[in-house]
Design a protein around this motif. Sequence first.
Motif, PDB file in Angstrom:
ATOM      1  N   UNK A 268       9.366 -24.984 -12.759  1.00 24.42           N
ATOM      2  CA  UNK A 268       8.201 -24.270 -13.293  1.00 24.42           C
ATOM      3  C   UNK A 268       7.479 -23.482 -12.206  1.00 24.42           C
ATOM      4  N   UNK A 269       7.495 -24.015 -10.970  1.00 31.63           N
ATOM      5  CA  UNK A 269       6.794 -23.348  -9.867  1.00 31.63           C
ATOM      6  C   UNK A 269       7.665 -22.259  -9.252  1.00 31.63           C
ATOM      7  N   UNK A 270       8.892 -22.634  -8.869  1.00 28.13           N
ATOM      8  CA  UNK A 270       9.735 -21.716  -8.101  1.00 28.13           C
ATOM      9  C   UNK A 270      10.329 -20.624  -8.977  1.00 28.13           C
ATOM     10  N   UNK A 271      10.683 -20.960 -10.212  1.00 24.67           N
ATOM     11  CA  UNK A 271      11.306 -19.980 -11.103  1.00 24.67           C
ATOM     12  C   UNK A 271      10.319 -19.451 -12.144  1.00 24.67           C
ATOM     13  N   UNK A 272       9.058 -19.509 -11.826  1.00 21.55           N
ATOM     14  CA  UNK A 272       8.035 -19.057 -12.780  1.00 21.55           C
ATOM     15  C   UNK A 272       8.204 -17.565 -13.075  1.00 21.55           C
ATOM     16  N   UNK A 273       7.854 -17.199 -14.298  1.00 20.18           N
ATOM     17  CA  UNK A 273       7.930 -15.785 -14.683  1.00 20.18           C
ATOM     18  C   UNK A 273       6.835 -15.003 -13.965  1.00 20.18           C
ATOM     19  N   UNK A 274       7.215 -13.900 -13.352  1.00 20.35           N
ATOM     20  CA  UNK A 274       6.246 -13.075 -12.644  1.00 20.35           C
ATOM     21  C   UNK A 274       6.054 -11.762 -13.396  1.00 20.35           C
ATOM     22  N   UNK A 275       4.829 -11.313 -13.520  1.00 23.19           N
ATOM     23  CA  UNK A 275       4.599 -10.030 -14.211  1.00 23.19           C
ATOM     24  C   UNK A 275       5.178  -8.880 -13.397  1.00 23.19           C
ATOM     25  N   UNK A 276       5.665  -7.828 -14.057  1.00 21.76           N
ATOM     26  CA  UNK A 276       6.228  -6.689 -13.315  1.00 21.76           C
ATOM     27  C   UNK A 276       5.166  -5.992 -12.479  1.00 21.76           C
ATOM     28  N   UNK A 277       5.586  -5.460 -11.348  1.00 21.49           N
ATOM     29  CA  UNK A 277       4.639  -4.797 -10.459  1.00 21.49           C
ATOM     30  C   UNK A 277       4.338  -3.396 -10.980  1.00 21.49           C
ATOM     31  N   UNK A 278       3.268  -2.808 -10.492  1.00 18.09           N
ATOM     32  CA  UNK A 278       2.917  -1.424 -10.843  1.00 18.09           C
ATOM     33  C   UNK A 278       2.220  -0.795  -9.646  1.00 18.09           C
ATOM     34  N   UNK A 279       2.211   0.510  -9.617  1.00 17.34           N
ATOM     35  CA  UNK A 279       1.556   1.228  -8.522  1.00 17.34           C
ATOM     36  C   UNK A 279       0.126   1.532  -8.946  1.00 17.34           C
ATOM     37  N   UNK A 280      -0.865   1.117  -8.179  1.00 17.23           N
ATOM     38  CA  UNK A 280      -2.251   1.411  -8.565  1.00 17.23           C
ATOM     39  C   UNK A 280      -2.516   2.917  -8.544  1.00 17.23           C
ATOM     40  N   UNK A 281      -3.313   3.364  -9.490  1.00 18.62           N
ATOM     41  CA  UNK A 281      -3.599   4.800  -9.599  1.00 18.62           C
ATOM     42  C   UNK A 281      -4.514   5.273  -8.480  1.00 18.62           C
ATOM     43  N   UNK A 282      -5.327   4.362  -7.960  1.00 18.85           N
ATOM     44  CA  UNK A 282      -6.245   4.725  -6.882  1.00 18.85           C
ATOM     45  C   UNK A 282      -6.005   3.831  -5.678  1.00 18.85           C
ATOM     46  N   UNK A 283      -6.275   4.382  -4.505  1.00 21.17           N
ATOM     47  CA  UNK A 283      -6.128   3.608  -3.268  1.00 21.17           C
ATOM     48  C   UNK A 283      -7.446   2.971  -2.849  1.00 21.17           C
ATOM     49  N   UNK A 284      -8.539   3.320  -3.531  1.00 24.77           N
ATOM     50  CA  UNK A 284      -9.853   2.735  -3.238  1.00 24.77           C
ATOM     51  C   UNK A 284     -10.452   2.241  -4.549  1.00 24.77           C
ATOM     52  N   UNK A 285     -11.481   1.424  -4.444  1.00 22.69           N
ATOM     53  CA  UNK A 285     -12.129   0.903  -5.645  1.00 22.69           C
ATOM     54  C   UNK A 285     -12.844   2.029  -6.399  1.00 22.69           C
ATOM     55  N   UNK A 286     -13.032   1.888  -7.706  1.00 24.33           N
ATOM     56  CA  UNK A 286     -13.694   2.957  -8.480  1.00 24.33           C
ATOM     57  C   UNK A 286     -15.073   3.325  -7.943  1.00 24.33           C
ATOM     58  N   UNK A 287     -15.855   2.307  -7.551  1.00 27.66           N
ATOM     59  CA  UNK A 287     -17.200   2.599  -7.033  1.00 27.66           C
ATOM     60  C   UNK A 287     -17.121   3.397  -5.735  1.00 27.66           C
ATOM     61  N   UNK A 288     -16.195   2.994  -4.844  1.00 32.71           N
ATOM     62  CA  UNK A 288     -16.035   3.712  -3.579  1.00 32.71           C
ATOM     63  C   UNK A 288     -15.497   5.120  -3.823  1.00 32.71           C
ATOM     64  N   UNK A 289     -14.636   5.273  -4.823  1.00 36.32           N
ATOM     65  CA  UNK A 289     -14.098   6.602  -5.146  1.00 36.32           C
ATOM     66  C   UNK A 289     -15.220   7.549  -5.549  1.00 36.32           C
ATOM     67  N   UNK A 290     -16.144   7.063  -6.382  1.00 38.00           N
ATOM     68  CA  UNK A 290     -17.273   7.902  -6.789  1.00 38.00           C
ATOM     69  C   UNK A 290     -18.128   8.281  -5.580  1.00 38.00           C
ATOM     70  N   UNK A 291     -18.302   7.327  -4.657  1.00 38.79           N
ATOM     71  CA  UNK A 291     -19.092   7.608  -3.453  1.00 38.79           C
ATOM     72  C   UNK A 291     -18.391   8.650  -2.579  1.00 38.79           C
ATOM     73  N   UNK A 292     -17.079   8.519  -2.421  1.00 39.69           N
ATOM     74  CA  UNK A 292     -16.331   9.449  -1.571  1.00 39.69           C
ATOM     75  C   UNK A 292     -16.264  10.843  -2.184  1.00 39.69           C
ATOM     76  N   UNK A 293     -16.239  10.931  -3.522  1.00 44.15           N
ATOM     77  CA  UNK A 293     -16.248  12.251  -4.158  1.00 44.15           C
ATOM     78  C   UNK A 293     -17.556  12.990  -3.861  1.00 44.15           C
TER      79      UNK A 293
END
Length: 722
Positions: free
Chosen positions: A543-568
């Motif tokens: 159950x631990x070693x062979x646990x199902x892992x969710x598929x990975x994805x690429x985040x749309x932003x490299x910074x947090x949404x709040x920081x993105x608004x500040x940087x804009x």
Amino acid sequence: MSIRAPRKGENYELSVDLNSEYRDKRKDAIKRVIASMTVGKDVSGLFPDVLKNMQTEDLEQKKLVYLYLMNYAKTQPELVILAVNTFVKDSEDPNPLVRALAIRTMGCLRAEKIIDYLCDPLQRALRDDNPYVRKTAALCVAKLYDLKPELVIENGFLDQLHDMISDSNPMVVANTVAALTDIHIAATSNQPTDTTSNPAVFSITSAVLNKLLIALNECSEWGRVAILNALARYEAQDDKESEHICERVVPQFQHVNGSVVLAAMKVIMIHIRNVRRDDLVKQLIRKMAPPLVTLLSSPPEVQWVALRNINLLLQKRSDLLSNEMRVFFCKYNDPLYVKIEKLDIMVRLASDNNVDALLSELKEYSSEVDVDFVRKSIKAIGQTAISIESAAERCVNVLLELINTRVSYVVQEGVVVMKDIFRKYPSTYEGVIPTLCANLEELDEPEAKASLIWIIGEYAEKIDNADELLGIFVDSFTEESYQVQLQTLTAVVKLFLKKPDSSQGVVQRVLNTATKDCDSPDVRDRAYIYWRLLSTDPGAAKAVVLAHRPPISIPRTTVSPALLEELLGEISSLASVYHKPAQTFVGHGRVGADSVQRQGSEISDAQKALQTVVAGQQAENLLDFGEDPAQDGQPSGLAATQILPSTPAAANFLSGTSANPLDDLVSIFGSMGTEVVGAGSAAALSQTSMSVSSPFDFGGLSAPSSQPTQNAQPQEDLLGLF
């Protein structure tokens, strides 16, 4: 006082020429003095001689003398007073260039003794008939505020600046806005808490807004930047006002200066948040694309700054350049830093419509000579596969073609990327596994080895010789890096759980090696955990070693949404280039951030050290899973440091006057409960021995016995435990 130059050498000759009766000779001498000053030679000894040439009708000579004064005013503050009369006289000169030059120079001298003499000439200059003098005087107020804020407020200079926003000349308006903004930043950074009652705060009202929009199209490029930055600070009252601002700012996209274009982008990105008409939003986004594309024809340094800002804009508005993929294709003579930014943006712009062109381009990049660029290109192929599911198969085919080239770094990066694709699409591209395993000998980098080991462990039931492949890494286990060791350990356990009959030997070997011969505590701990899981409950281990892992994805932003608004809101500044808030790398912000981190802890470093050692005395063995309650009444943490004996060593250590803090630390605890410490040491070691040497039976495997090499001595000091 200045020291006179000796009667020989270059400075003496200059001094003689500066006092010559001939005007041309004096002017030539001043030029030579400025040339020497420019290359770093010390010509401060000529201060009185240069000062004598200040009163002249020759504007060029006057500028040179003023330049010399600005450079040496700090080192010769007493002699600067001698120039005050000339400054005051020049501020009333019929020539506006001379008047402005006198005001500008007095503002740049930054000498305390001359500030009081600056007020009257500055008052006159702010009301001067000539706009050139007025715009120079506006900036001088900001410089004076930096030196002596109370003087600016007392003399009413701030009120005059606010009145000058209504000036008929757009350059005066622009310089006034720049001065008020600088004063506003200085006032709010020093007193951030109470800004409402501060007269130095520059609040932009609707009336001021209209004046700024009128002046925007008629001032110079740097004046436009100042006005646009002020417009970015303005908070619109409603959506109509935001639409009006956006419509008035859009023409600045056509400006030849990239800084004006980016400043206009910033204003649009801030005020577009309040625009509710979808058709206007789409129209504004469509108009932003051509100027951004134009910036890419700039020199590489400007291009990189533009690319960093484009990257930030795309994180907020992904459709901004959706049809402009080809302009980001790398050129053969692009520097590496530009190529890498372009790769990142191309992956962001990838879609079903342009993915074929992108893959063709990335495949071409993968045959370049620059190794770093090739690796980034292969990684970009993997990111494209993860972000566009319909193109994943094409990406995998391209990767296989690259892996078949047998170029070492291409193969290794390809294996790493394939591991990520397997994590995104499990059990989809298993047909490529034999090709990956065939390149096992090509791998010599830890990340590539770890990736292939993960693939073998994950698909162990479908690889016939998985135990042989993993056995290669088990044989060289102690020679591998920690990353490879951890991955090997997990992969072998996965293999055992999937094929228990054929892999008992290899799992026994790897667990023995990891617990006995490995010097990494992380690897040892993981091995003990796996051992205990397998021995007590194989079902739990699965159950631990062979646990199902969710598929990975690429985040749309490299910074947090709040920081993105500040940087804009910081586009066209360093913050948008670094993708970090300005306070993390500019001036007082760094010191402030450090001091904020220190505010939470009032405990001294010495007390922290004592606290750590006391906690070490009371710590239980990590492998002891018993639930024996702690001894009642035993103080912990900082309280435990209060019961230390009041020895001279303790006093020295806590006061920071210790000659050898480590010796004092040992001596403090050496005399404190030696018998208790000795008994605790023996108990801990015996518990470790019992815990590790208990037999674990699963499939004929037995646990390793870890006997201490030497018995704990009763008088063993605290550090002997480690």
